[in-house]
Design an enzyme around this catalytic site. Structure first.
Site, mmCIF file in Angstrom:
data_model
loop_
_atom_site.group_PDB
_atom_site.id
_atom_site.type_symbol
_atom_site.label_atom_id
_atom_site.label_comp_id
_atom_site.label_asym_id
_atom_site.label_seq_id
_atom_site.Cartn_x
_atom_site.Cartn_y
_atom_site.Cartn_z
ATOM 1 N N ASP A 108 -34.708 27.145 -30.897
ATOM 2 C CA ASP A 108 -34.973 26.194 -29.802
ATOM 3 C C ASP A 108 -36.237 25.401 -30.148
ATOM 4 O O ASP A 108 -37.314 25.986 -30.336
ATOM 5 C CB ASP A 108 -35.173 27.024 -28.520
ATOM 6 N N HIS A 128 -31.651 24.615 -27.976
ATOM 7 C CA HIS A 128 -31.902 24.476 -26.531
ATOM 8 C C HIS A 128 -30.713 23.849 -25.796
ATOM 9 O O HIS A 128 -30.750 23.683 -24.592
ATOM 10 C CB HIS A 128 -33.144 23.586 -26.350
ATOM 11 N N SER A 147 -33.793 26.190 -18.728
ATOM 12 C CA SER A 147 -35.042 25.490 -19.020
ATOM 13 C C SER A 147 -35.850 25.267 -17.733
ATOM 14 O O SER A 147 -36.242 26.237 -17.098
ATOM 15 C CB SER A 147 -34.717 24.187 -19.766
HETATM 16 N N1 LIG Z 1 -34.410 15.200 -25.538
HETATM 17 C C1 LIG Z 1 -33.890 15.814 -24.355
HETATM 18 C C2 LIG Z 1 -35.017 16.555 -23.678
HETATM 19 C C3 LIG Z 1 -34.636 17.145 -22.403
HETATM 20 C C4 LIG Z 1 -33.681 18.300 -22.564
HETATM 21 O O1 LIG Z 1 -33.540 18.941 -23.616
HETATM 22 N N2 LIG Z 1 -33.033 18.571 -21.486
HETATM 23 C C5 LIG Z 1 -32.151 19.716 -21.428
HETATM 24 C C6 LIG Z 1 -32.681 20.650 -20.364
HETATM 25 S S1 LIG Z 1 -34.421 20.933 -20.586
HETATM 26 C C7 LIG Z 1 -30.744 19.279 -21.054
HETATM 27 O O2 LIG Z 1 -30.003 20.068 -20.517
HETATM 28 N N3 LIG Z 1 -30.389 18.012 -21.345
HETATM 29 C C8 LIG Z 1 -29.129 17.448 -20.930
HETATM 30 C C9 LIG Z 1 -27.932 17.866 -21.728
HETATM 31 O O3 LIG Z 1 -28.071 18.454 -22.823
HETATM 32 O O4 LIG Z 1 -26.801 17.636 -21.251
HETATM 33 C C10 LIG Z 1 -33.278 14.771 -23.442
HETATM 34 O O5 LIG Z 1 -33.897 13.744 -23.174
HETATM 35 O O6 LIG Z 1 -32.153 15.042 -22.959
#
Ligand SMILES: N[C@@H](CCC(=O)N[C@@H](CS)C(=O)NCC(=O)O)C(=O)O
Length: 279
Positions: free
Chosen positions: A224, A257, A148
């Site tokens: 995604d 995602h 991402s």
């Molecule tokens: N709703 C998500 C939006 C951000 C998101 O999807 N982040 C991804 C990368 S863009 C991520 O890797 N989040 C941390 C995880 O899943 O461990 C959040 O706040 O974690």
């Protein structure tokens, strides 16, 4: 010099966390490093993994599941944090996509961000020197990948510095930040309102100016949530086609995602880099 904060045995290697004082970011920074036991050679190739929004150095090491294959391939995997940290570092409270956890792998020019938000300099300079100093790394064989926002970091840092990062891949990357809300918000605040200053951080623009000799691998899930609004991989595909850049874009049916998606395809990415770095 870095302090070893933790070390845990994992798949015949060690998963470590280091902390060090960063001059680029003006704060203490943490990074995770997986170091396989080195049986035949004294040094190993390195894959730098850049994480996405809201992440620290820990997300990839606990959720991506790369250690088993990294051990098999003899690949060191290093995951830095995604932004500067500390109480003195300015932040945007309640905004998950700006400030801490959202450094966007650029060097900010605007107040108050420009003192600390210098992740481009950090990853291309200090982090590599630290890897060279602390780990049994072959610095002539370093690749870069990311998820991402980290995919955006991997693509742009490779395209700008192919001599530092010889191989590149990405999971659900932001490929055209100058054209999507996450990117426009971050670039306008870190770099100022003039869009001509943003181009150096847009992979689709960079690839049109100077395609890489390395083939690029991108995986993108079709389910995604961010696909249409923020990611838009076809903009990058089009730019690669027009500039003659070799690209393997794999649209993965039904994947979202999350790290369930990343962990499904991480083995392919490690093998992709290892083949090219050791071949
Ligand atoms: N709703 C998500 C939006 C951000 C998101 O999807 N982040 C991804 C990368 S863009 C991520 O890797 N989040 C941390 C995880 O899943 O461990 C959040 O706040 O974690």
């Amino acid at each position: 010099m870095a302090d070893l904060v933790s070390e845990t045995r994992c798949f015949g290697g060690s998963q470590r966390t280091y902390e060090h004082r960063s001059d680029s970011c003006g704060c203490a920074m943490r990074l995770a490093a997986y170091v396989p036991d080195l049986l035949e050679s004294a040094t190993a190739p390195v894959l730098v993994y850049l994480s996405g929004l809201t992440c620290t150095e820990e997300n990839a090491t606990t959720k991506a599941g790369f250690q088993r294959v990294a051990a098999e391939l003899g690949l060191i995997v290093v995951a830095p944090d995604t932004s500067p940290r500390g109480d003195h570092v300015p932040d945007a409270e309640d905004e998950y996509d700006f400030g801490k956890g959202a450094g966007f792998y650029l060097d900010a020019t605007e107040e108050p961000w420009c003192e600390n938000y210098r992740m481009k300099s950090y990853v291309t300079g200090e982090l590599l020197r630290l890897i060279e100093g602390e780990l049994p790394a072959d610095m002539a064989r370093v690749g870069i990948t990311g998820h991402s926002m980290g995919g955006h970091g991997a693509l742009t840092l490779h395209l700008k510095n192919p001599e530092l990062f010889k191989t590149v891949s990405a999971f659900a990357p932001i490929v055209a930040p100058t054209e999507v809300p996450w990117g426009q918000k971050a670039l306008s605040r870190y770099l100022g309102e003039d869009p001509s200053r943003w181009a150096a951080y847009d992979a689709s623009r960079l690839v049109r100016e100077a395609p890489s000799a390395a083939e690029i691998l991108v995986d993108q899930g079709t389910a995604d949530n961010f696909l249409e609004e923020q990611l838009r991989p076809h903009l990058f595909e089009e730019a690669c086609r027009e500039s003659g850049q070799k690209l393997t874009l794999r649209m993965q049916e039904g994947y979202d995602h999350s790290y369930y998606f990343v962990s499904t395809f991480i083995e392919d990415h490690l093998r992709w880099h290892a083949e090219r770095l050791t071949g």
